[in-house]
Scaffold this active site. Structure first.
Site, short mmCIF file in Angstrom:
data_model
loop_
_atom_site.label_atom_id
_atom_site.label_comp_id
_atom_site.label_asym_id
_atom_site.label_seq_id
_atom_site.Cartn_x
_atom_site.Cartn_y
_atom_site.Cartn_z
N VAL A 112 1.23 -1.29 -0.06
CA VAL A 112 0.22 0.24 0.08
C VAL A 112 0.69 1.03 -0.42
O VAL A 112 1.70 0.94 0.82
CB VAL A 112 -0.93 -0.32 1.43
CG1 VAL A 112 -1.77 1.27 1.13
CG2 VAL A 112 -1.89 -1.07 1.32
N GLY A 137 3.84 -7.48 7.40
CA GLY A 137 2.99 -5.72 7.12
C GLY A 137 2.04 -5.54 6.05
O GLY A 137 1.10 -6.07 6.34
N ASP A 138 1.91 -4.66 5.13
CA ASP A 138 1.58 -4.44 4.41
C ASP A 138 2.10 -4.97 2.91
O ASP A 138 1.63 -4.56 2.07
CB ASP A 138 1.56 -2.51 4.35
CG ASP A 138 2.40 -2.31 4.15
OD1 ASP A 138 3.17 -2.44 3.75
OD2 ASP A 138 2.11 -1.48 2.94
N GLU A 139 2.73 -5.97 3.37
CA GLU A 139 3.26 -6.73 1.94
C GLU A 139 2.55 -7.46 1.35
O GLU A 139 2.24 -8.71 2.47
CB GLU A 139 4.61 -6.85 2.06
CG GLU A 139 5.39 -7.29 0.18
CD GLU A 139 6.68 -7.19 0.07
OE1 GLU A 139 6.96 -7.81 0.24
OE2 GLU A 139 7.56 -6.59 1.69
#
Length: 400
Positions: free
Chosen positions: A266, A307-309
């Site tokens: 993101v 995380g956001d990955e």
């Protein structure tokens, strides 16, 4: 329906005290198997020989009637057993069925006992002796081990009438001898009880073994379910419900070229997370997974790498297919605001694409991931909200 009365005297009369329901059903089945109709042939042949001798000595309607009743009575338990075998429902109302056999045996015993009562006054000594031997053998013969109560009923019915016939026709001294013989026969039922106990022990051992086997199979099934659940937990991201890094690496390890790999995250997620709070950030990631899953359908596999990955594996995809899918996902997220519990948020993602396009050729997982990460970095550097494709031939990543 089950027999309406279930008490200790029924168990004692049948001979099933302490037996489980399954063992009772098997004992009833063993008894029925032991009195098949073909076993009646020998009995009828013996009765025919004895009847011929009796009729030749003193022919009378009562003799013929007794022989006919005795022959017919031998068919009753066999017919009832054949009926039960045809239905094959030995585990239903076992006590009632056993008591029916006892009742049939008692009536049949009365028929046997009626022989001496009717025939002794008309028979000479040798014929009377043959009749009494026949009555004794008819009383103790039969497959009584499964239901010992049948032997008791036969012995009581036949013995009582025979003793009355002996006392009436031959005197009390002969009746006393007959009573001793009857008592001896009653005491010899321990042979049948021992055989019955052996059958019960065998059936109960099989039942115990089957029960332990069933419990073992159930335990193994539960163990397998627990192992599968633990495996799912170890390979599933608890927040989004999609695969985690471990599962994704396992997918890659089992995959074969051609394939494509897409990694994305993101844009400015830390700023969004700080603005919405950690709970809002979690809702954002869950919403993204929902959109990507719907966009992929059955064409790819999605996993959260941390995380956001996120990463997407596209089996069988070439560069053009991977680029088309990446752009489709990017546009769906960029063009539609996300509704996070009433808060509408617009976000964008950046994507990096790497491809192993030589069919059957080996590829390095770490190298492929590195290429995709490098392409993602290029997309970020070139302004975000875009996809970049790693071009290993040129040694660089190209923005799309």
């Amino acid at each position: 329906m089950p027999y309406p009365v279930h008490s200790k005297w029924i168990d004692t009369a049948v001979g099933w005290s302490g037996a489980s329901g399954r063992t009772r059903a098997r004992l009833l089945e063993v008894f029925c198997d032991g009195i098949r109709m073909r076993s009646l042939v020998g009995n009828l042949a013996t009765l025919l020989i004895i009847g011929t001798f009796i009729i030749a000595k003193t022919p009378a309607p009562t003799h013929i009637a007794w022989l006919a009743l005795t022959a017919a009575g031998g068919c009753l338990p066999r017919a009832y057993a054949a009926r039960l075998r045809a239905k094959a429902r030995f585990d239903e109302a076992t006590e009632r069925k056993a008591l029916c056999f006892i009742a049939i045996s008692f009536v049949y015993g009365l028929v046997w006992g009626a022989g001496p009562l009717l025939l002794l006054p008309h028979l000479p000594g040798e014929a009377a002796g043959i009749l009494l031997v026949t009555v004794v053998l008819g009383t103790i013969m039969g497959p009584y081990a499964a239901i010992p109560g049948i032997l008791y009923a036969r012995l009581a019915a036949t013995g009582s009438l025979t003793l009355v016939a002996l006392a009436w026709n031959l005197g009390l001294d002969v009746a006393l001898i007959g009573g001793v013989i009857t008592l001896w026969l009653g005491l010899r039922t321990d042979v049948w009880r021992g055989y019955h106990r052996a059958i019960r022990d065998q059936l109960e051992s099989h039942e115990l073994l089957a029960s332990r086997q069933a419990r073992l199979e159930q335990a193994n099934h539960e163990k397998d379910e627990i192992n599968r659940a633990l495996t799912r937990m170890a390979e599933t991201d608890p927040l989004t419900g999609t695969g985690n890094r471990r599962r994704f690496l396992a997918w890659l390890d089992a995959a074969h070229a051609p394939l494509a790999l897409i990694v994305f995250d993101v844009d400015r997620f830390k700023e969004i997370n700080d603005s919405l709070g950690h709970h809002g950030g979690d809702l954002l990631l869950q919403a993204l997974v929902h959109i990507v899953d719907n966009s992929l359908g059955d064409t790819g596999r999605l996993a959260r790498m941390g995380g956001d990955e996120f990463a997407i594996l596209l089996p069988g995809a070439d560069s053009s297919a991977a680029v088309a899918i990446a752009e489709h996902i990017r546009e769906r997220i960029a063009w539609r605001p996300l509704d996070l519990n009433g808060t509408r948020v617009r976000v964008t993602i950046s994507l990096g694409i790497a491809v192993a396009d030589k069919p059957g050729a080996p590829f390095g997982i770490a190298h492929l991931l590195s290429e995709a990460d490098t392409a993602l970095y290029v997309a970020k550097r070139q302004g975000r909200n875009r996809a970049a494709h790693a071009d290993p031939r040129a040694g660089q990543s190209l923005s799309l």
